[in-house]
Every structure is written in structure tokens, then in C-alpha cells.
Design an enzyme around this catalytic site. Structure first.
Site, PDB file in Angstrom:
ATOM      1  N   HIS A 283     -23.960  13.409   8.724  1.00 12.94           N
ATOM      2  CA  HIS A 283     -24.306  13.984  10.028  1.00 12.94           C
ATOM      3  C   HIS A 283     -25.541  14.880   9.966  1.00 12.94           C
ATOM      4  CE1 HIS A 283     -21.654  17.476   8.803  1.00 12.94           C
ATOM      5  NE2 HIS A 283     -22.607  18.149   9.438  1.00 12.94           N
TER       6      HIS A 283
ATOM      7  N   ASP B 240     -18.561  10.762   5.588  1.00 14.48           N
ATOM      8  CA  ASP B 240     -19.664  11.628   6.012  1.00 14.48           C
ATOM      9  C   ASP B 240     -20.529  12.059   4.822  1.00 14.48           C
ATOM     10  OD1 ASP B 240     -21.349  13.226   7.467  1.00 14.48           O
ATOM     11  OD2 ASP B 240     -19.823  14.655   8.119  1.00 14.48           O
TER      12      ASP B 240
ATOM     13  N   SER C  70     -23.474  22.448   6.029  1.00 17.81           N
ATOM     14  CA  SER C  70     -23.069  21.051   5.878  1.00 17.81           C
ATOM     15  C   SER C  70     -23.924  20.335   4.841  1.00 17.81           C
ATOM     16  CB  SER C  70     -23.187  20.320   7.218  1.00 17.81           C
ATOM     17  OG  SER C  70     -22.278  20.829   8.150  1.00 17.81           O
TER      18      SER C  70
END
Length: 234
Positions: free
Chosen positions: A74, A107, A177
Site C-alpha cells: 500500500h 501487503d 508502514s
């Protein structure tokens, strides 16, 4: 005996000179936990990068001397085929190619730095999976680029989905992230992916993709078995 006499004379001299012994604060030795955290940060931080894109930034880490980089899908989904990495020194910018994404909604994404002949600092995947109660350390760039190289600590709170995902209490925020979750040896036990309570502040419910999924993804991606597009849900 001489040491005791010297100490007594020194104390008497300080007292008679008007220097209160109340101000003689003993040096506080670092705890084993603090020493371990210092070592983990020093070992891993040089390999952690900030990833810039046209939709913001995220974190990542270098896993091989020739420049392969792990991050979340992402973070680089919808970005150009070449993204910009900011190295841990906060000054050096380097382009990196997008190699591939995780399949079936995983992810993760793999990048490759465009610098032939240069060797990069790395952080290694842990040989064993995390256990509940283990110390956990996170490095990344939360909330703003000015916070690059932020280091936080916590514990592994739970293992989810058969150990594929790690729940932990090391504070992370948007921008973390793709950064590494580390063990006491400075090895990667997971890839930080998200957390709950971000609208009101981190509440210690954070998630990372476990090292076993990471290890298999790297093998697949380097063999050309990754997805050319992100398979995560929006």
C-alpha cells in the site's frame, strides 16, 4: 584500606568547604533493556529507508547488499515504476525500481535500488518466528518526514492467523508502514503494516506481517513469481 581513607578525607573536605553531599548524585547505569535497545537501533537503523511517492511517504528496509528493499504494497501502490528512497542519513536520495507485489492480497512489495557496484547496509530476517512476550522494536518515519529514524519499543502481544501476523505494542503511526519490526538481535520478525486508534493516538494495537510470509515473498519475488500489480483491497 587506602581507598576508604581517601574517600573519608574527600567527604570531609567537601562538607567543610560548604559543598553539600546531597548533590553527589551517583551515576545511573543503563539497564540491560536500554542497552539492548541501543544495540538494536545502531545495528538496524542504517538499513531503514523512507520511501517518497506522489501520494506521500512510507518506510522500508534493505535486505541485501545489492539493494533489494522491502515495504508494504500500500506504500507504493499507484506510484510510478521508479520511486525515491531517502537513506537513513536523511540526505542521500536514491531511485529504486518496483520489482513486484505480494499475491493474494499480501501487503508486501519488493524494490531494487539503482546503484550497481554499491554495497548497502542490510537488516536480516530472523531465523525463528516471534513469540508472545518477546521484545519488539520498530523503526520508521511516522506522521511527517521530519520524524525519520523514529525508534519505538514494545512487546509481541499476540500471534494471529497461525502466526502469519504479529500483534504488538511498539507504537507506530501512518508513515511507519513498510518499516521493520525487530527482535533483540536486531533481526526482522515482521513488516509493520497498520494499527488501531490512529484517529485518537496509538493505543498499542499494531500489526506486522510475520517473517515467514516475508521470507517466502522474497524468494518468490526474486524468482519472478510476484504480482506485477498490487493485490490488496482498497
Amino acid at each position: 584500606m587506602k581507598t576508604k581513607i581517601f574517600a573519608s578525607l574527600l567527604l570531609a573536605t567537601l562538607t567543610c568547604s560548604g559543598f553539600s553531599t546531597a548533590y553527589l548524585i551517583p551515576a545511573v547505569a543503563k539497564t540491560p533493556a536500554a542497552t539492548t535497545a541501543n544495540r538494536v537501533y545502531a545495528k538496524a537503523n542504517p538499513a531503514v529507508v523512507m520511501i517518497r511517492g506522489n501520494k506521500g511517504w512510507g518506510s522500508g528496509f534493505i535486505i541485501s547488499p545489492d539493494g533489494y528493499v522491502i515495504t508494504n504494497a500500500h506504500v507504493v501502490k499507484g506510484q510510478p515504476a521508479v520511486v525515491t528512497l531517502l537513506m537513513a542519513d536523511g540526505k542521500t536520495e536514491i531511485p529504486a525500481d518496483l520489482v513486484g507485489f505480494g499475491k493474494d492480497g499480501l501487503d508486501l512489495a519488493l524494490l531494487k535500488i539503482n546503484r550497481r557496484g554499491r554495497k548497502f547496509p542490510t537488516v536480516a530476517p530472523a531465523k525463528t518466528a516471534a513469540r508472545v512476550g518477546d521484545n519488539a522494536y520498530a523503526i520508521g518515519t511516522p506522521l511527517d518526514e521530519a520524524f525519520q529514524n523514529t525508534f519505538t519499543t514494545g512487546i509481541v502481544s499476540a500471534l494471529r492467523d497461525g502466526g502469519k501476523y504479529i500483534q504488538h505494542s511498539a507504537p507506530i503511526n501512518p508513515g511507519n508502514s513498510g518499516g521493520p519490526l525487530l527482535n533483540d538481535s536486531g533481526e526482522v520478525i515482521g513488516v509493520n503494516t497498520g494499527g488501531f486508534g490512529r484517529a485518537t493516538g496509538n493505543v498499542g494495537l499494531n500489526y506486522a506481517i510475520g517473517v515467514n510470509l516475508l521470507r517466502q515473498f522474497v524468494i518468490d519475488a526474486r524468482q519472478g513469481k510476484s504480482s506485477p500489480v498490487a493485490t490488496i483491497r482498497d
